[in-house]
Design a protein around this motif. Structure first.
Motif, short mmCIF file in Angstrom:
data_model
loop_
_atom_site.label_atom_id
_atom_site.label_comp_id
_atom_site.label_asym_id
_atom_site.label_seq_id
_atom_site.Cartn_x
_atom_site.Cartn_y
_atom_site.Cartn_z
N LYS A 463 0.82 -1.21 0.00
CA LYS A 463 0.00 0.00 0.00
C LYS A 463 0.85 1.26 0.00
O LYS A 463 0.48 2.27 -0.59
N MET A 492 0.83 -2.56 -9.86
CA MET A 492 0.73 -2.43 -8.39
C MET A 492 -0.67 -1.90 -8.07
O MET A 492 -0.88 -0.70 -7.83
N TRP A 495 -1.22 -0.08 -4.54
CA TRP A 495 -0.25 0.95 -4.14
C TRP A 495 -0.92 2.32 -4.13
O TRP A 495 -1.50 2.75 -5.12
N TRP A 498 3.71 6.94 -2.24
CA TRP A 498 5.17 6.81 -2.37
C TRP A 498 5.77 8.10 -1.82
O TRP A 498 5.73 9.13 -2.49
N CYS A 523 -0.76 1.50 -12.07
CA CYS A 523 -0.88 1.71 -10.63
C CYS A 523 -2.06 2.65 -10.40
O CYS A 523 -1.88 3.84 -10.10
N LEU A 526 -2.50 4.79 -6.98
CA LEU A 526 -1.42 5.67 -6.52
C LEU A 526 -1.89 7.13 -6.63
O LEU A 526 -2.24 7.60 -7.71
#
Length: 893
Positions: A463, A492, A495, A498, A523, A526
């Protein structure tokens, strides 16, 4: 000495290697006065090269002479050549702690240092200079023979009985007559096919059985670029009679299995079966080959089972993959005794390991020769049959040797990674791939000092990625990922965040100092990216992510050179705050951004920011209307822009091509109605290629500022022009064709609304290639076209052309028509220029004969026929001694 070498660099280099480090004047004088300079033996070998060979130590002389089997301009693989040397017995035994293979590599490098070998330009192998190749052939004498297409084996004299090494060179062995003469070489030790493989299974059965002293048998060459044999489908069972065989290569063939008789080859050291896509099994008796050192069956997707007892082959150095099985099958612990393994090893089916002790017994940490290790669990859905604790423990116990270079961990169900993954002791690890693993967080990899490439994919449980990715503790004061150049995240699905504090108090980067490329693909969740600046970043690829990710990433570096955006959700245009970061971008690629209506808001703003842009590609953006929402460039343009491509943008209505563009391609843009070309009189357009295709509504518009030459676009430098599948294109200023002196390639096809006056016999004067047909005016009504004599390549599309025959216009000035395939007065005959070298005819359904025309096309080398059902196979009518004829009768252009 320079004069004696004829000032040839190769000769000087070779001789210089002989004298390297020798400060003894007498040695130089000895070489200078050697009688070899004056010997004329008729073989035209440079004396300097003879001297360089003469001064080789004896063990290198025989290795070099063996290379006479390699054809000129052939790129060969170093490892395969060394294995041939080993099989020939040039290294009777290991020397000290060095294996025969290592010794061979050492000797190879010494020959290379003396200029006998050189690195190929594609860096995939090595070559020999033609003069060095001639030297090898000369010194090998009558004991080696290389057969190519110009030589008939039956012409060889009695000396053929002395041949010990033989190679077959050329496109196909079937082109050589009487190859059965090989049976005379009773003491042949090496038989190599250096081309695309033998063409007959029977040849192996009939001829090779007579060659009982063979040590080397290869039906493939010594490189990685062969297409392979589509004829060889089996290894003959009689292969077992070749008791002296040490090297057997059936790679790139269609064999499905290896016969049990191979186990009779007691001396076999190397068995190569890579790229045998049909191979599904190995014989159980392969365990009897106790001298086997190299068993390579890489790239054999149908082979999924290991023969029992393979763990007994303790001399194995090459074993590309193993399959862990249940019950009495292959166990991971069977790797224990294979301590000499080198290169790459893939361990498949690790989910079948029930007891982690078996993984520990594999002793991977002691196999220091392994450079690449792949650990793969089943890619099935993680279900209750798999135990996350066991899979974690297994991964923990298969720790490889710290000198590993590449590591791949796939589909492990453990919820975390063991501590060895990312341990700084792996100081030579340059590449890691983590894919399909169940861990909830990434391992700490930032302390791997040599890591250059990292790929993380399909880890749906992750995550968040934070500081733990860089270092084990927050107090870490070093530089994270000091050598990383390429970073990829893909698939991902879970996810979300970041965030890494990667700068110090002064804004200097504390991580990724060498990162060159970042890819974030698929992703969708994200939303937050906060990783500080990465000044070294040059390549950015964002795919199937949100607009927020794109905006966060474009500001990471002022050095971005390439930006790819694919299916970015929420992206309607690149705003000014995005463009200001793209001053260094040279390549901008936008694909499948369905919400994109404009590339940017104002053209002037884009021109100010994208000062380095050279190539713009926009594909499958179905709602794109125009490049700019507001046209206000006030005469400004992107001065560096050279290439523009718009393809399959269904709603694109217009585009104004700037005067700097050299290549323009617009295809399948059905709504486009306006295409304009801007150019300043003091700056003639450099446009060299223009392609307009599949644009039903386009009309070519005059340029805003008139330009001398063609009235609708400035094409003074145009070299290539393609217009196809434009159903509504009506006008085309072909009357200006003669002014296009640079135009060499032209295509105008599939434009059924084209003005009836085209073509009218006016063409660019230096045209070399023309593709044309399916226009409004039937081809049968074209008449004499006055094609330029420079035209050598002609493609004709004959659908609904009305043409039923062809003729040759031999005298264009006098309108002379000769040798028609039907009556010369026929209005349905198409007149061909006599200058053609290549001719392609597509879809001429009424043409029945062409053979009468061929003798009157004296330059023709290639004739291609597509879907001309009434036109017979010309090979049965006309002897094409100098013409290659290709006839395909399927119903498609």
């Amino acid at each position: 000495m320079v004069q004696k070498c004829g000032r040839l660099p190769l000769a000087l280099t070779a001789l210089g290697r002989v004298l390297k480090g020798n400060r003894n004047d007498d040695k130089w004088e000895e070489l200078l006065k050697s009688e070899i300079w004056d010997i004329d033996d008729g073989n035209k070998i440079l004396p300097a090269l003879k001297l360089s060979y003469y001064h080789l130590p004896p063990h290198l002389k025989q290795l070099f002479a063996y290379c006479s089997l390699i054809p000129k301009d052939y790129v060969f693989d170093k490892n395969k050549l060394v294995l041939l040397w080993v099989a020939e017995g040039f290294f009777s035994q290991s020397k000290g702690n060095k294996s025969m293979e290592n010794l061979g590599h050492e000797y190879f490098d010494e020959l290379k240092s003396r200029s006998f070998f050189q690195q190929s330009t594609n860096e995939l192998g090595y070559t020999m200079h033609d003069l060095i190749n001639d030297l090898a052939t000369s010194v090998a004498g009558e004991f080696s023979f290389r057969l190519d297409g110009e030589v008939d084996a039956s012409d060889m004299n009695e000396a053929f009985d002395k041949v010990r090494r033989f190679s077959l060179v050329g496109p196909r062995s079937g082109s050589y007559r009487k190859l059965n003469e090989l049976q005379r070489a009773k003491h042949l030790r090496t038989f190599l096919v250096m081309s695309d493989g033998l063409e007959s299974n029977s040849f192996l059965d009939k001829v090779l059985l007579e060659l009982q002293f063979l040590r080397v048998l290869s039906v493939m060459g010594l490189n990685h670029m062969s297409r392979g044999s589509q004829i060889i489908t089996k290894v003959p069972e009689s292969i077992g009679s070749l008791k002296h065989l040490r090297y057997l290569n059936f790679s790139y063939t269609l064999i499905t299995c290896v016969p049990e008789q191979v186990s009779d080859l007691y001396n076999l050291q190397t068995l190569l079966l890579h790229y045998c896509y049909q191979l599904s099994s190995l014989p159980e008796s392969v365990a009897k080959l106790i001298n086997l050192r190299h068993l390579d069956f890489s790239n054999t997707p149908n082979l999924k089972k290991m023969p029992l007892g393979i763990s007994q082959l303790t001399s194995l150095q090459t074993l590309p993959k193993v399959f862990i099985e249940e019950g009495n099958g292959f166990k991971v612990s069977d790797l224990k005794g294979l301590s000499d393994l080198q290169g790459r090893l893939s361990i498949m089916g690790l989910d079948k390991v029930i007891n982690p002790i078996e993984a520990k017994d594999a002793n991977l940490h002691q196999k220091k020769g392994l450079e690449v290790v792949e650990m793969k669990w089943s890619d099935n859905v993680f279900d209750d049959s798999r135990n996350e604790t066991i899979e974690y423990e297994v991964l923990k116990e298969v720790r490889p040797h710290p000198k590993l270079r590449n590591l791949y961990i796939l589909n492990n169900k453990g919820t975390r990674f063991p501590s060895w993954v990312g341990d700084p002791s792996f100081d030579q690890l340059t590449e890691i791939t983590l894919y399909g693993c169940r861990s909830t967080q990434l391992p700490t990899l930032g302390c791997l000092g040599s890591l250059k490439k990292l790929v993380v994919g399909s880890m749906s449980e992750v995550k968040s990625v934070g500081f733990e990715f860089l270092a084990p503790v927050s107090s870490f004061i070093g530089i994270g990922f000091p050598s990383l150049e390429v970073l990829t995240f893909k698939d991902m699905e879970g996810w979300q965040r970041w965030s890494i504090d990667s700068s110090d108090d002064h804004g200097a980067p504390r991580s990724f100092p060498r990162l060159h490329e970042i890819s974030i693909k698929c992703c969708p969740e994200l939303a937050e990216v906060s990783i500080g600046l990465i000044p070294s970043l040059q390549v950015l690829h964002i795919e199937e992510c949100s607009e927020a990710v794109l905006r966060s990433m474009v500001g990471l570096s002022p050095s971005l050179v390439s930006l790819k955006m694919v299916n970015v959700k929420g992206l309607t245009q690149l705003h000014g705050k995005d463009l200001v970061h793209l001053g260094a971008v040279e390549y901008l690629y936008i694909h499948s951004c369905d919400e994109l209506r404009y590339l940017w808001e104002r053209e002037s703003e884009a021109c100010k920011s994208l000062v380095s842009l050279q190539k713009l590609v926009v594909i499958h953006c179905k709602n794109l209307v125009s490049s700019a929402e507001k046209e206000d460039n006030f005469g400004m343009s992107m001065e560096s822009l050279k290439s523009v491509i718009f393809y399959s943008c269904e709603t694109l209505e217009s585009y104004n091509c700037t005067h700097t563009v050299e290549r323009l391609h617009i295809g399948s843009c059905d709504s486009m109605t306006s295409l304009t070309f801007s150019a300043m009189q003091e700056h003639p357009s450099p446009l060299t290629e223009s392609i307009v295709s599949d644009c039903d509504n386009v009309q070519l518009q005059p340029n805003p500022i008139p330009v001398t030459g063609c009235g609708f676009l400035p094409m003074s430098c145009l070299t290539s022009l393609e217009i196809r599948f434009c159903k509504n294109l009506k006008s085309f200023p072909h009357e200006h064709f003669q002014s296009l002196t640079s135009l060499e390639e032209l295509e105008i096809s599939q434009c059924p609304s084209m003005d009836y006056s085209f073509p009218c016999g006016v063409w660019p004067p230096n045209l070399t290639k023309l593709t044309i047909g399916c226009l409004n005016k039937p081809m049968s009504e074209w008449g004499l076209q006055n094609f330029p004599t420079s035209l050598v390549d002609l493609w004709l599309f004959g659908e609904d052309s009305g043409v039923d025959s062809f003729a040759v216009a031999e005298d264009v000035k006098n309108n002379t028509i000769t040798n028609p395939s039907s009556s010369s007065s026929s209005s349905s005959s198409f007149l061909l220029p006599p200058s053609l070298v290549s001719l392609s005819l597509v879809g001429f359904t009424e043409v029945e004969s062409f053979s009468e025309v061929l003798p009157h096309l004296p330059c023709l080398k290639t004739l291609s026929i597509r879907h001309c059902p009434k036109l017979g196979d010309l090979k049965t009518i006309y002897d094409p001694s100098n013409v290659t004829i290709d006839v395909i009768s399927y119903n498609r252009a």
